[in-house]
Design an enzyme around this catalytic site. Structure first.
Site, PDB file in Angstrom:
ATOM      1  CB  THR A  78      -1.108   0.050   1.338  1.00  0.00           C
ATOM      2  OG1 THR A  78      -1.682  -1.129   1.171  1.00  0.00           O
ATOM      3  CG2 THR A  78      -1.829   1.423   1.431  1.00  0.00           C
ATOM      4  CG  ASN A 157      -6.520  -7.784  -5.671  1.00  0.00           C
ATOM      5  OD1 ASN A 157      -6.663  -7.049  -6.782  1.00  0.00           O
ATOM      6  ND2 ASN A 157      -7.318  -7.392  -5.051  1.00  0.00           N
ATOM      7  CD  GLN A 185      -2.684 -11.209  -4.903  1.00  0.00           C
ATOM      8  OE1 GLN A 185      -2.582 -12.423  -4.791  1.00  0.00           O
ATOM      9  NE2 GLN A 185      -3.266 -10.663  -3.949  1.00  0.00           N
ATOM     10  CB  THR A 246      14.349   2.548  12.544  1.00  0.00           C
ATOM     11  OG1 THR A 246      14.505   4.021  12.932  1.00  0.00           O
ATOM     12  CG2 THR A 246      15.112   1.573  12.873  1.00  0.00           C
ATOM     13  CB  CYS A 332     -13.619  -7.210  -2.206  1.00  0.00           C
ATOM     14  SG  CYS A 332     -13.001  -9.008  -2.611  1.00  0.00           S
TER      15      CYS A 332
HETATM   16  C1  LIG Z   1      -2.578  -7.277  -0.810  1.00  0.00           C
HETATM   17  C2  LIG Z   1      -2.342  -6.185  -2.002  1.00  0.00           C
HETATM   18  C3  LIG Z   1      -1.848  -4.754  -1.912  1.00  0.00           C
HETATM   19  C4  LIG Z   1      -1.520  -4.205  -0.457  1.00  0.00           C
HETATM   20  O1  LIG Z   1      -0.373  -4.893  -0.045  1.00  0.00           O
HETATM   21  P1  LIG Z   1      -0.007  -4.504   1.720  1.00  0.00           P
HETATM   22  O2  LIG Z   1       1.284  -5.136   1.870  1.00  0.00           O
HETATM   23  O3  LIG Z   1      -0.992  -5.326   2.483  1.00  0.00           O
HETATM   24  O4  LIG Z   1      -0.204  -3.111   1.949  1.00  0.00           O
HETATM   25  C5  LIG Z   1      -1.521  -3.783  -3.136  1.00  0.00           C
HETATM   26  N1  LIG Z   1      -2.048  -4.590  -4.181  1.00  0.00           N
HETATM   27  C6  LIG Z   1      -2.461  -5.727  -4.447  1.00  0.00           C
HETATM   28  C7  LIG Z   1      -2.698  -6.087  -5.746  1.00  0.00           C
HETATM   29  C8  LIG Z   1      -2.620  -6.639  -3.393  1.00  0.00           C
HETATM   30  O5  LIG Z   1      -3.107  -7.854  -3.592  1.00  0.00           O
END
Ligand SMILES: *Cc1c(COP(=O)(O)O)cnc(C)c1O
Length: 408
Positions: A78, A157, A185, A246, A332
């Site tokens: 994210t 996803n 993914q 950090t 979702c």
């Molecule tokens: C899970 C996911 C994210 C978010 O990743 P995090 O490390 O949980 O923040 C972003 N993009 C896709 C396609 C995901 O499946």
């Protein structure tokens, strides 16, 4: 059946994974023994932590054909998506303000674009076909003089659909537009080569490949072209200034180990996962009528299966499946009952989107678990359909599309 099965059966590997025990073992000393700050340059605790981080960086880089220096660690994908999109948009603000992305992207991408749109950027959202795919031609048609970034996810996803990343990368390289891909993914699941695919920025996450949660990375290309971005978190200038803070050393060590395991075992794991997924798909589609596969049959991640069960109310199906941990097309986006925007963008109507289930298979899935899932689904789909007036009409051979429903 004699094997005992532990329920709920976990079929939600696309949401997160258990940490591989080998990864846990590798991480543990970094909590209690090698606990230095990787930025401490004045003593052995810091040096040891830094060395562990650099070893992990090599492993993560190796899995995608990158240089270690091109990997910046973040708190997860994210954050990587936010950094890539806002960071490039801000850095290139004087060059142009147009961004191209796709309707089926993860919210971390869509909402970052929306944020920029509210502040003066122009965003083009490409549509997808019935399989959820975009074409390089669509991207080519959307590129303008002022386009600074194209962001297309590697694999979706919800459906597992794999976009034509190499084609889009080659096109963007030709047109001198930066290309970002959210590869969460696909990372560790299928081969990725940032050189061959002309990827400039790539978001990845650790907890979807059997590592701990809360760590991810952004690949930022350093040559041909050298990609620059404006940091979104300011401070001590860690990670080449891309992301201060950090470093979470134990989690990064886990990320490195998870990447090594994924790289060394990839060929075997693809074969095993795909065989189980195909088994589940073929049984469900063969033994239950009126089941629709959402997503392409080819160009698919090995572990994804997204199916709609016609003439069933999605919520009741989900309630009946408490013994299976999976995702539905209506749950979702947190608690909302909005049908999945990904499936809607692929042309599914609300009913089909609502009655969809995403089942994702992973490293620890067993065939007996899938047999249990098939029997459970057969039983409940039949039971719920018997309660449905629509199903009764279908059984009588009435074409539902021919009916004039009264207006209300
Ligand atoms: C899970 C996911 C994210 C978010 O990743 P995090 O490390 O949980 O923040 C972003 N993009 C896709 C396609 C995901 O499946």
């Amino acid at each position: 059946m004699t094997t005992t099965i532990k329920t709920p059966i976990y079929l939600d590997y696309a949401a997160t994974c258990p940490v591989d025990p080998v990864v846990v073992d590798k991480m543990i000393p970094y909590f209690t023994e090698t606990y230095g700050n990787a930025a401490s340059r004045t003593h052995p605790y810091g040096w040891a932590a830094e060395e562990a981080v650099e070893n992990a960086r090599v492993e993560v880089a190796k899995l995608i054909g990158a240089e270690p220096k091109e990997i910046s660690f973040t708190s997860g994908a994210t954050e990587s998506d936010n950094l890539a999109i806002k960071g490039v948009a801000e850095y290139l603000r004087d060059k142009g303000k147009h961004i191209i992305t796709v309707a089926t992207e993860h919210k971390a991408v869509l909402d970052s674009c929306k944020y920029l749109e509210l502040r003066g950027h122009d965003v083009t959202l490409l549509s997808v076909d019935n399989d959820g795919l975009v074409s390089a031609q669509q991207v080519a048609d959307a590129i303008r003089e002022d386009t600074v970034l194209v962001s297309v996810m590697f694999a979706n996803n919800e459906t597992g659909a794999i976009q034509p990343i190499a084609d889009i990368g080659a096109l963007c390289h030709d047109r001198k537009v930066l290309f970002h891909t959210d590869a969460v993914q696909a990372f560790g699941k299928i081969p990725i080569d940032v050189q061959a695919m002309n990827i400039d920025l790539m978001s990845i996450s650790d907890h979807k490949v059997y590592g701990p949660k809360g760590v991810g990375a952004l690949f930022v290309r350093r040559r041909r072209p050298r990609v620059r971005l404006t940091p979104q978190i300011h401070g001590g200038g860690h990670e080449r200034g891309n992301r201060s803070g950090t470093l979470n050393v134990p989690a990064i060590v886990g990320f490195g180990e998870a990447s090594r395991i994924a790289r060394e075992g990839m060929t075997a794991e693809i074969a095993k996962t795909k065989e189980l997924r195909d088994y589940l798909r073929d049984r469900l589609m063969g033994e239950i009528s009126h089941v629709v596969l959402n997503g392409p049959r080819e160009h698919m991640l090995p572990g994804h299966l997204n199916l709609s069960f016609e003439y069933i109310e999605g919520e009741s199906l989900l309630m009946a499946l408490k013994d299976i941990a999976l995702s539905s097309g209506s749950a979702c986006t947190s608690a909302s009952l909005e049908p999945s925007y990904v499936l809607r963008a692929m042309g599914l109507n609300d009913e089909l989107a609502h009655s969809s289930l995403r089942m994702t298979i992973g490293r620890f899935t067993k065939r007996e678990e899938l047999d249990y899932v098939v029997e459970l689904l057969k039983k409940h789909v039949e039971r719920l359909r018997e309660m449905s007036p629509l199903w009764e009409m279908v059984q009588e051979g009435i074409d539902l599309n021919s009916i004039q429903w009264s207006a209300h």
